[in-house]
Enzyme design. Structure first.
Site, PDB file in Angstrom:
ATOM      1  N   TYR A  61      29.168 -37.508 -12.486  1.00 42.08           N
ATOM      2  CA  TYR A  61      29.296 -37.221 -13.915  1.00 42.08           C
ATOM      3  C   TYR A  61      28.013 -37.577 -14.673  1.00 42.08           C
ATOM      4  O   TYR A  61      26.956 -37.036 -14.385  1.00 42.08           O
ATOM      5  CB  TYR A  61      30.549 -37.894 -14.490  1.00 42.08           C
ATOM      6  N   SER A  62      28.063 -38.509 -15.625  1.00 40.63           N
ATOM      7  CA  SER A  62      26.921 -38.710 -16.521  1.00 40.63           C
ATOM      8  C   SER A  62      25.703 -39.344 -15.867  1.00 40.63           C
ATOM      9  O   SER A  62      24.637 -39.416 -16.489  1.00 40.63           O
ATOM     10  CB  SER A  62      27.339 -39.532 -17.736  1.00 40.63           C
ATOM     11  N   MET A  63      25.812 -39.785 -14.618  1.00 40.13           N
ATOM     12  CA  MET A  63      24.604 -40.180 -13.894  1.00 40.13           C
ATOM     13  C   MET A  63      23.762 -38.953 -13.557  1.00 40.13           C
ATOM     14  O   MET A  63      22.633 -39.084 -13.068  1.00 40.13           O
ATOM     15  CB  MET A  63      24.977 -40.981 -12.641  1.00 40.13           C
TER      16      MET A  63
END
Length: 407
Positions: free
Chosen positions: A75-77
């Site tokens: 996800y946001s990584m």
């Protein structure tokens, strides 16, 4: 396919073995109590993995264990990877941090800022200035997420079908055009609000490079770094290693939940949260950053550009808790600045969990996390797959890793 392996004993790397045992026991309890399905944690010093633990299941129903080569929705990584892509184009001379966004995406010309009202009666005014590329990298552009339920503009995103950032069956280009029709929450550069900005950056990468985002990532970042298990989808040979995605229930347990489609190339290539990766691959990405933009003879960025990316870029070197929009003025943002798609510790005396000055990193919504601690020459990653409601993993993870460090 690479597989992460422990390369050195913790004591040889200057880490406290008993503290690392406490870390393992803490998260094993979370698994045994049914709060996590399983996890992987890796701690490296000077580039060598000194602690690697896997525990629990990647798929509870199938009885499949977490293994070093398990694949995770990060996800946001994904966002720091997108930042690296943008900065590579800056170094190529094809883009500037101070380019107005509408130079590359004309739909963002003449942005409007929300003033009041709701629905069909929204009042707006012209923005004080254009959105710049640096505003997108620092989440100060005035964009938002539809799932926040914090501000009237959030509701406008939902009304436009953007509660989860993308309308059904839409691609990146058409989704970003839809973002451009939304009013901004504030004038660009005046507040921090975590948002869809990295999806916009993904589209900028496509337009400026002339390549689809997945092709650019593969050719310029993932291939050179040997991140062969990272991409926007899994191929059939990888599918058996993909961890199941879970969500936290109201009772504090977990249950399987749907996630972004990753079996087959998605129409929507999300620079905000679309990547699947492995511990081996993300270790190599962290190593590239730790080493100042180079790994095993492949240089992606100059050391100066990595230093820029991983230092506080908020106006006046502001702290997130002070500069954030109202929904972000929480204790977890105290003592932190923000670089280009990474948070940065600027005042360790104010952080919620023990941290070292200059530490940078980010997290993913399925309870994944990474950070790089330059002072201790340390990298850390934590992988699991739970979308939380009340579960708080990261402060304890920070504290327990910090306890393993030398004074």
């Amino acid at each position: 396919m690479g597989q992460l392996r422990q390369e050195v004993d913790p004591g040889e790397a200057g880490l406290d073995v008993r503290a690392l045992d406490r870390l393992d026991q803490h998260f094993a309890r979370h698994v045994d109590e049914g709060r996590l399905p399983g996890y992987l944690v890796a701690v490296a010093r000077a580039g060598r993995v000194a602690h690697l633990t896997t525990y629990g299941r990647r798929d509870i129903a199938a009885g499949l264990p977490v293994e070093p080569d398990t694949l995770w929705r990060i996800y946001s990584m994904t966002k720091p990877v997108t930042a690296v892509a943008v900065l590579m184009l800056v170094e190529d001379g094809k883009l500037s941090l101070d380019d107005p966004l509408d130079r590359h995406l004309p739909a963002f010309a003449d942005p409007l800022v929300y003033e009041g009202g709701s629905g069909a009666h929204v009042r707006t005014r012209p923005a004080a200035g254009p959105i710049l590329i640096r505003h997108l990298l620092t989440h100060t552009a005035g964009l938002t997420f539809g799932f926040y339920y914090k501000h009237p503009v959030d509701a406008l995103y939902r009304e436009a079908g953007l509660e989860y950032s993308v309308p059904p069956d839409a691609g990146l280009a058409e989704t970003v055009e839809l973002y451009a029709r939304m009013p901004l929450q504030f004038d660009p550069g005046t507040q921090w609000n975590y948002s869809v900005a990295s999806n916009v950056l993904g589209r900028v990468v496509e337009v400026v490079s002339g390549q689809p985002l997945d092709a650019f990532f593969a050719e310029r970042i993932l291939g050179p770094l040997g991140m062969t298990d990272t991409g926007f989808h899994v191929v059939p040979e990888q599918a058996g290693r993909l961890a199941e995605l879970y969500g936290e229930t109201e009772e504090g347990g977990i249950e399987p939940v749907p996630g972004l489609p990753v079996h087959g190339r998605p129409r929507f290539l999300s620079g905000s949260g679309g990547l699947v990766s492995s511990a081996h691959d993300f270790h190599r990405f962290m190593e590239m950053l730790r080493r100042g933009g180079e790994l095993d003879g492949s240089r992606l960025l100059s050391a100066d550009t990595v230093a820029l990316m991983t230092s506080n870029q908020l106006p006046g070197h502001a702290i997130l808790r002070d500069f954030g929009a109202p929904g972000h003025r929480e204790p977890g943002n105290d003592g932190l600045g923000f670089g280009f798609n990474v948070s940065v510790v600027v005042d360790p005396s104010r952080t919620l969990a023990p941290s070292s000055l200059g530490t940078y990193g980010w997290t993913g919504v399925a309870t994944t996390a990474f950070w790089v601690d330059p002072r201790h020459d340390l990298t850390v990653q934590f992988m699991t797959q739970v979308r939380p409601k009340t579960l708080k993993v990261f402060p304890e993870l920070r504290r327990l890793v910090h306890e393993a460090l030398p004074d």
